[in-house]
Each structure stands twice: as C-alpha cells, then as structure tokens.
Scaffold this active site. Structure first.
Site, PDB file in Angstrom:
ATOM      1  N   ASN A  38       0.641  -1.251   0.155  1.00 16.71           N
ATOM      2  CA  ASN A  38       0.111  -0.093  -0.225  1.00 16.71           C
ATOM      3  C   ASN A  38       0.578   1.220   0.128  1.00 16.71           C
ATOM      4  O   ASN A  38       0.718   2.695   0.177  1.00 16.71           O
ATOM      5  CB  ASN A  38      -0.681   0.413   1.130  1.00 16.71           C
ATOM      6  CG  ASN A  38      -1.718  -1.243   1.438  1.00 16.71           C
ATOM      7  OD1 ASN A  38      -2.964  -1.001   0.630  1.00 16.71           O
ATOM      8  ND2 ASN A  38      -1.878  -1.934   1.790  1.00 16.71           N
ATOM      9  N   LYS A 126       1.609 -13.667  -2.571  1.00 17.44           N
ATOM     10  CA  LYS A 126       2.319 -12.577  -3.371  1.00 17.44           C
ATOM     11  C   LYS A 126       3.265 -12.376  -2.513  1.00 17.44           C
ATOM     12  O   LYS A 126       4.655 -12.051  -3.446  1.00 17.44           O
ATOM     13  CB  LYS A 126       1.405 -11.101  -3.613  1.00 17.44           C
ATOM     14  CG  LYS A 126       2.257  -9.665  -4.578  1.00 17.44           C
ATOM     15  CD  LYS A 126       1.761  -8.764  -3.922  1.00 17.44           C
ATOM     16  CE  LYS A 126       2.420  -8.319  -2.881  1.00 17.44           C
ATOM     17  NZ  LYS A 126       1.769  -6.597  -2.654  1.00 17.44           N
ATOM     18  N   HIS A 146      -1.445  -5.561 -10.197  1.00 17.50           N
ATOM     19  CA  HIS A 146      -2.384  -5.359 -11.476  1.00 17.50           C
ATOM     20  C   HIS A 146      -1.722  -6.740 -12.343  1.00 17.50           C
ATOM     21  O   HIS A 146      -2.626  -6.303 -13.322  1.00 17.50           O
ATOM     22  CB  HIS A 146      -0.564  -3.903 -11.746  1.00 17.50           C
ATOM     23  CG  HIS A 146      -0.786  -3.097 -10.608  1.00 17.50           C
ATOM     24  ND1 HIS A 146      -1.313  -2.074 -11.010  1.00 17.50           N
ATOM     25  CD2 HIS A 146       0.286  -2.844  -9.788  1.00 17.50           C
ATOM     26  CE1 HIS A 146      -1.459  -1.247 -10.647  1.00 17.50           C
ATOM     27  NE2 HIS A 146      -0.445  -1.394  -9.792  1.00 17.50           N
ATOM     28  N   ASP A 163      -5.252 -16.369  -5.174  1.00 20.34           N
ATOM     29  CA  ASP A 163      -4.653 -17.890  -4.886  1.00 20.34           C
ATOM     30  C   ASP A 163      -4.608 -18.518  -6.360  1.00 20.34           C
ATOM     31  O   ASP A 163      -3.671 -19.352  -6.744  1.00 20.34           O
ATOM     32  CB  ASP A 163      -5.299 -18.705  -3.461  1.00 20.34           C
ATOM     33  CG  ASP A 163      -4.191 -17.771  -2.747  1.00 20.34           C
ATOM     34  OD1 ASP A 163      -3.512 -17.115  -2.325  1.00 20.34           O
ATOM     35  OD2 ASP A 163      -4.876 -18.260  -1.228  1.00 20.34           O
TER      36      ASP A 163
END
Length: 220
Positions: A38, A126, A146, A163
């Site tokens: 973030n 991620k 993205h 996932d």
C-alpha cells in the site's frame, strides 16, 4: 506461437526484457516486501533505509518497542500495522532457529520455501513469491493487483481469486519469462491498463485482449 508467448514478447519489446539481478538477502527482501504494501517504491525503499539505519543489527528489532520500529518506518505508511508484523516474524524466526538468517531457503525447493513463508501470519502468496523471485531469482510468479487485473482483461484467467490466479498463471508463463513478465505487467497495469479508464488505444496487447474485443463489439 501461443498467446502467452506473444504477450511476453510484446511486453519485452515495449518495456524491455528484464533480467534478474540479486538485490537483497532473503530476510531483507521479506522486510522490503512487507514495507511495500500500500505504498510506492520511493516510500518503501526509504522506510527500509531508515529501519536498517536505526537497527543495523536486525536482532535489535526484537528487543525494541513497537513504537520505535513504527517510527523508523513511518514514511512507508501503515507503520502501526507493519511494525508489529515485522517484529512478530523476527521473533518467530529467532525462536525457531536462534538467528535471523533465512538464506537457507536458497537450498530448498520452491514449494517448500513458499510454504515456510506462508506459515507466518500476515504473509500471503504474493509476498512469498516476491521474496523467492527477487531474492533468489526463482521462477515463482507474484500476482499483485496489476498482474491480476491485466491478466483477467487479456483473458489469461477468468474472474478468480488471487490464490487461483497464482496457480493458473504459474502454469502458463514459461519459467524463463516469469521475472520479465511480472515486472512488465506491473508497469503496463500502472501506465496503460489502469483500473479505471484503461488506455486501450495505445496498448501493445490490444490484439490479444479479450476486454478490448468486448469493448469493440459494444461500440458497433
């Protein structure tokens, strides 16, 4: 030539072929990835610099009050969430092995490295994939917002969970293309295939894009 290869080639031609180079040790990459959540690259890199300057020995983070760690990373945003998370991970690693060295993950198969990192609360697919790809050059594809959005619009995946997107894209992107694919898809998602008002008119992937084809049909 199949669709994913055409997409990889078009991205490489537009943004350049990205080759992996070693950045940081595994633990440092894990910290950096947590700090990157973030916020932008300028802020999270500065947060990492200030944290490592304030605590030259990572073990000192374990003994420091949460407020001191949070103050060091304040520039990166969400400091009061990220600081306890970093401290918790350090504490768990030290409790298990008596030090904070995670470079042993380099000797483990990708799947075992991922599973180890997922064992920490707050670490998702991620983040784990970012650590293995950036720190070790492993062909493990991180799927951020993205990569997920652009892949869905291209028709590489359907409307699936994060996932599931990891699983599907990991299977279809060639291992030697994963690093460049990830970096270039992130760039493409930021610069062209934005969440709102994607710039389809200047997209190098529009001939491969399901979203573009659907939009073209509605305009007829």
């Amino acid at each position: 030539m199949n669709k994913i290869i055409r997409i990889c080639d078009a991205l490489d031609e537009c943004y350049g072929r990205r080759e992996w180079t070693h950045r940081k040790p595994v633990l440092d990459e894990l910290i950096l990835t947590i700090l990157s959540q973030n916020t932008n690259a300028k802020n999270y890199n500065e947060a990492f610099r200030r944290l490592s300057e304030r605590f030259p020995v990572w073990e000192d983070v374990i003994r420091a009050p949460d407020e001191d760690v949070a103050d060091a990373i304040r520039v990166g945003g969400l400091a009061n969430i990220k600081a306890p998370r970093i401290k918790y991970i350090f504490e768990e690693i030290y409790k298990c092995q008596g030090n904070l060295d995670l470079d042993w993950i380099a000797d483990e198969p990708d799947g075992e490295g991922i599973e180890y990192l997922l064992g920490f609360e707050g670490i998702g697919r991620k983040t784990a994939a970012c650590v293995l790809m950036f720190a070790l050059g492993r062909p493990v594809l991180p799927v951020d917002t993205h990569v997920h959005r652009v892949s869905e619009r291209l028709g590489l995946i359907g409307k699936v969970s994060a996932d599931r997107a990891h699983d599907l894209l990991q299977k279809i992107v060639p291992p030697d293309q994963i690093y460049s694919f990830h970096i270039n898809m992130v760039a493409h998602g930021r610069q062209v295939c934005c969440a709102r008002n994607p710039a389809c008119y200047r997209c190098v992937l529009r001939e491969e894009c399901k979203y573009f084809a659907e939009q073209a049909r509605t305009r007829r």
